[in-house]
Design a protein around this motif. Structure first.
Motif, PDB file in Angstrom:
ATOM      1  N   UNK A  50      -4.331  73.131 112.379  1.00 59.36           N
ATOM      2  CA  UNK A  50      -3.242  73.565 113.586  1.00 59.36           C
ATOM      3  C   UNK A  50      -2.785  75.197 113.186  1.00 59.36           C
ATOM      4  N   UNK A  85      -5.916  77.200 113.807  1.00 52.93           N
ATOM      5  CA  UNK A  85      -6.063  77.531 115.441  1.00 52.93           C
ATOM      6  C   UNK A  85      -4.996  78.308 115.917  1.00 52.93           C
ATOM      7  N   UNK A 113      19.572  52.056 131.288  1.00 54.61           N
ATOM      8  CA  UNK A 113      19.367  53.169 130.223  1.00 54.61           C
ATOM      9  C   UNK A 113      19.568  52.834 128.947  1.00 54.61           C
ATOM     10  N   UNK A 160      16.998  50.849 127.688  1.00 61.00           N
ATOM     11  CA  UNK A 160      15.587  51.349 127.493  1.00 61.00           C
ATOM     12  C   UNK A 160      15.913  52.053 126.162  1.00 61.00           C
ATOM     13  N   UNK A 161      16.992  52.720 125.823  1.00 60.27           N
ATOM     14  CA  UNK A 161      17.220  53.409 124.629  1.00 60.27           C
ATOM     15  C   UNK A 161      17.128  52.856 123.453  1.00 60.27           C
ATOM     16  N   UNK A 162      18.022  51.764 123.699  1.00 56.69           N
ATOM     17  CA  UNK A 162      17.876  50.656 122.201  1.00 56.69           C
ATOM     18  C   UNK A 162      16.738  49.891 122.061  1.00 56.69           C
ATOM     19  N   UNK A 196      11.724  48.892 127.127  1.00 54.62           N
ATOM     20  CA  UNK A 196      12.519  48.215 128.088  1.00 54.62           C
ATOM     21  C   UNK A 196      12.367  49.312 129.567  1.00 54.62           C
ATOM     22  N   UNK A 203      -2.208  73.025 120.216  1.00 54.90           N
ATOM     23  CA  UNK A 203      -2.789  73.098 119.031  1.00 54.90           C
ATOM     24  C   UNK A 203      -4.346  73.372 118.789  1.00 54.90           C
ATOM     25  N   UNK A 204      -5.173  72.717 119.890  1.00 56.93           N
ATOM     26  CA  UNK A 204      -6.532  72.729 119.748  1.00 56.93           C
ATOM     27  C   UNK A 204      -7.083  73.296 120.987  1.00 56.93           C
ATOM     28  N   UNK A 248      -9.502  75.258 122.021  1.00 52.65           N
ATOM     29  CA  UNK A 248     -10.819  75.299 122.422  1.00 52.65           C
ATOM     30  C   UNK A 248     -11.322  73.990 123.137  1.00 52.65           C
ATOM     31  N   UNK A 254      15.924  81.291 142.290  1.00 50.46           N
ATOM     32  CA  UNK A 254      16.444  80.079 142.298  1.00 50.46           C
ATOM     33  C   UNK A 254      16.671  79.636 143.819  1.00 50.46           C
ATOM     34  N   UNK A 285      13.602  79.426 145.935  1.00 49.51           N
ATOM     35  CA  UNK A 285      13.080  78.377 145.622  1.00 49.51           C
ATOM     36  C   UNK A 285      13.553  76.892 146.202  1.00 49.51           C
ATOM     37  N   UNK A 298      11.733  74.768 149.206  1.00 49.30           N
ATOM     38  CA  UNK A 298      11.630  73.292 148.724  1.00 49.30           C
ATOM     39  C   UNK A 298      12.172  72.363 149.844  1.00 49.30           C
TER      40      UNK A 298
END
Lengths: 336, 364
Positions: free
Chosen positions: A132, A135, B51, B54-56, B61, B113-114, B116, B256, B259, B263
């Motif tokens: 990484x 890269x 929520x 979901x968090x716990x 969940x 990271x990659x 390429x 802003x 925008x 919108x």
């Protein structure tokens, strides 16, 4: 007995019907039908808010009726949803959830996440980061952020040797590589890329008054490598980003609050902490090598002269701690 | 029935049922109003409890939470007195989320990271995109029901790809002008493939109408763009830091606002255009969202959410849905009995919904 609207599924036209529950049997009566079913074969749709509910019959008929406790005695469609619905109806549950949520988030943010990231990163060999880092360097070179260094071979050798002395004997000793680049784009700077690759710019070397000052900067970057900041910041920042996106997902489409904003604010704190940690490491490392942290202070002072004014404006959301603070800490370390 | 009192009840019921003939429902024509009966306080409790769960559960969940929220919105949206029904099940949603998370992680690592590998990933994303759109639309349609009849979506990968990429190429060749036609073809495709009771949607809006809307939006931002470039020029020329900062902040504010305006404008106008030109058998739709009121709604939502550190998100959600419902109605120009349901379109008890292998939902 329940008066309700009946839908037979052949057209979206309602019919009036009455449902009579008596013991194990249910009887459904309308102008067209008069059916009997075992009550155990009926299915009631989950309770949600104040909404009317649906009763499904085994032959595909469907009845829409106001929510009533009586419906609780019939078989339910989803067993778990009933429990969630029960929780959703109570204010004390909502307030408890809110308290749990806030304390959970705070504890995770200040303690849990940094600890977990530190623990996990200590168990992942730094070799995995090397590709990484390489890269990233290729990318920075290709996009002309970095240009070839113009430092003379003698100058490089002196810094290389100093750098090698600094990291000699440290736990990640075998993984360091120093790269020289010139960079009009980012000016006087030094970076620790993943996997132990440290880059120092010509502009930074020229800013330094002495070899010692350049080494002070490199000691800070070694701190980033030794403390695995690259990996830890990726882990911590992705968790914060995912959480922020989850918590604000309902808001993003309808109110134009930038969902990224809370994440960015939360992440800058981590980034500042990593900088302070690398600073402390650098002070220790310099002293180990019989160099004074004062070198770091004087170097920072010179760098700060360049962008006075800028530093003040951005200090609040800056990823680096306020320069004056860092200098003061370096001086204090030098005295002790 | 083995006791006399219930026999009596039944007799009563039968008479009662017979005594409520009303106007024969099949003949209902005219406006069918749409009501949203959700309340912010009630939805707040649902939101926060889900929520928290979901968090716990480290996110697992979230699929169940999505079902609860969707169910709340559907169940409190009443057309002609009948609530819509959401029949989606958590497991396919969880599956969709896992797939989405994997794809996102792949995307993130390659872009960061990659680099390429990026071309490969982009090609893969382009190949996958129509499939995701078709599957998600099919899921949403199949698990939405009204009066014991499910909706249906018959789009296919190939036919959507033709529209999606054919018109995308034209958009590129015409330097973006073709976008209006791309958008119109996409909306038409989605409407034509959606059905209720074996009647497919029809879509009458033309690309020219889309183009006009986008043209006006484009002209609206011209003064704003001039202002931004002026501020940018002054900012570059300014010598001292304070002026530079002021110009930068001014520029951000103008950008802003532009925008937000853009919108709200496109949202209101395109939504109205799409619905007012869609037909589903005897049903026509009327959407009357106002640009100014939508703008005010968005801004007050944003302010409320910011000032309450996010606690007013449920309030903002509910008032937005309420606003949408108040500015939407269905006109029936014939008999609703024209929609003929078949047995496999009927709502079934949930236990039998196992879901297919590729039954998943990736929409938010």
């Amino acid at each position: 007995m329940l008066k309700a609207r009946l839908y037979d599924g052949s057209t979206p036209v309602p019919d009036q019907a009455t449902l009579i529950l008596s013991g194990p049997m249910a009887r459904l009566v309308s102008r067209r039908i008069d059916n009997q079913y075992p009550a155990g074969q009926l299915r009631v749709s989950p309770r949600i808010g104040q909404a009317e509910r649906f009763i499904l019959f085994p032959d595909g008929l469907q009845l829409q009726c106001p929510d009533a406790d009586m419906l609780g005695r019939l078989p339910q469609e989803g067993a778990t949803e009933g429990l969630v619905a029960w929780l959703e109806q109570r204010w004390w549950v909502a307030l408890t959830s809110l308290t749990l949520l806030i304390s959970g988030l705070l504890a995770g943010y200040f303690v849990g996440l940094p600890l977990a990231a530190e623990h996990i990163s200590a168990n992942i060999p730094i070799e995995y980061e090397r590709t990484i880092g390489e890269q990233s360097l290729v990318w920075l070179d290709e996009n002309k952020v970095f240009l070839p260094s113009k430092i003379t071979p003698e100058g490089r050798q002196a810094i290389d040797e100093g750098f090698a002395r600094l990291h000699a004997g440290l736990p990640l000793d075998g993984h360091y590589r120093l790269e020289f680049r010139s960079s009009p784009a980012i000016g006087p700077n030094a970076l620790a890329l993943p996997g132990g690759i440290v880059v120092i710019t010509d502009e930074m070397i020229q800013k330094a008054d002495s070899l010692g000052e350049a080494l002070a900067v490199l000691a800070h970057e070694i701190g980033h490598v030794e403390r695995r900041h690259a990996l830890r910041s990726v882990m911590q920042n992705s968790v914060v980003a995912v959480l922020a996106a989850t918590l604000t997902s309902d808001a993003s489409s309808l109110s134009l609050v930038v969902a990224g904003l809370p994440a960015v604010l939360a992440q800058t704190k981590y980034s500042r902490e990593f900088e302070s940690e690398a600073d402390e490491f650098a002070f220790w490392l310099l002293k180990q090598n019989e160099l004074s942290p004062e070198l770091f202070a004087s170097m920072m002072e010179r760098l700060a002269e360049d962008d006075r004014g800028k530093a003040r404006l951005w200090s609040f959301v800056s990823s680096h701690p306020v320069t004056a603070e860092r200098i003061a800490r370096a001086r204090k370390a030098a005295e002790n | 029935m083995n006791n006399p009192s219930s026999a009596h009840e039944i007799a009563q019921a039968a008479t009662a049922a017979a005594a409520v003939p009303g106007p024969p429902a099949e003949l209902v024509t005219g406006k069918l109003p749409l009501h949203f009966t959700g309340s912010a306080a009630e939805y707040f409790r649902i939101w926060i409890v889900n929520i928290c769960l979901t968090l716990f559960t480290i996110g697992v969940f979230s699929a169940w939470a999505k079902v609860r929220k969707k169910r709340y919105f559907y169940s409190h949206t009443l057309l002609d007195g009948t609530p819509f029904q959401y029949l989606g099940q958590p497991i396919p949603i969880l599956k969709g989320r896992l797939i989405a998370a994997t794809l996102f992680a792949m995307w993130y690592t390659t872009t960061h990271f990659f680099t390429m590998l990026l071309p490969v990933v982009i090609v893969a994303a382009l190949v996958l995109a129509p499939w995701v759109v078709v599957r998600s639309a099919a899921f949403t349609a199949r698990y939405s029901a009204f009066r014991n009849m499910r909706f249906h979506f018959t789009g296919s990968y190939l036919s959507l790809s033709k529209v999606m990429y054919g018109w995308a190429v034209i958009t590129l060749l015409t330097l973006g002008i073709g976008y209006s036609w791309w958008h119109q073809r996409m909306k038409r495709y989605m409407a034509n493939q959606a059905s209720f009771g074996d009647i497919n949607g029809e879509f009458m809006a033309t690309g020219g109408q889309f183009f006009k809307t986008y043209m006006i939006a484009g002209l609206m931002i011209v003064p704003g763009v001039i202002l931004v470039s002026m501020l940018f020029g002054i900012g570059i020329a300014a010598q001292d830091g304070a002026n530079k900062t002021a110009m930068t902040v001014g520029m951000l504010i103008v950008m802003y606002s532009l925008y937000v305006m853009l919108y709200a404008y496109t949202q209101a106008r395109i939504t109205n255009l799409v619905w007012n030109n869609t037909r589903l058998g005897p049903a026509r739709f009327n959407s009357t969202i106002g640009v100014r009121s939508l703008l005010v709604l968005y801004l007050t939502n944003a302010l409320g959410i910011l000032a309450s550190a996010g606690l007013l998100i449920p309030w903002a959600t509910i008032r937005t849905l309420k606003y949408r419902a108040e500015h939407f109605s269905v006109t029936s120009e014939g008999s609703l009995a024209e929609f003929r349901g078949s047995e496999d379109m009927q709502v079934r008890a949930v236990g039998s919904e196992v879901g297919e292998l590729f039954d998943f939902d990736m929409s938010l």
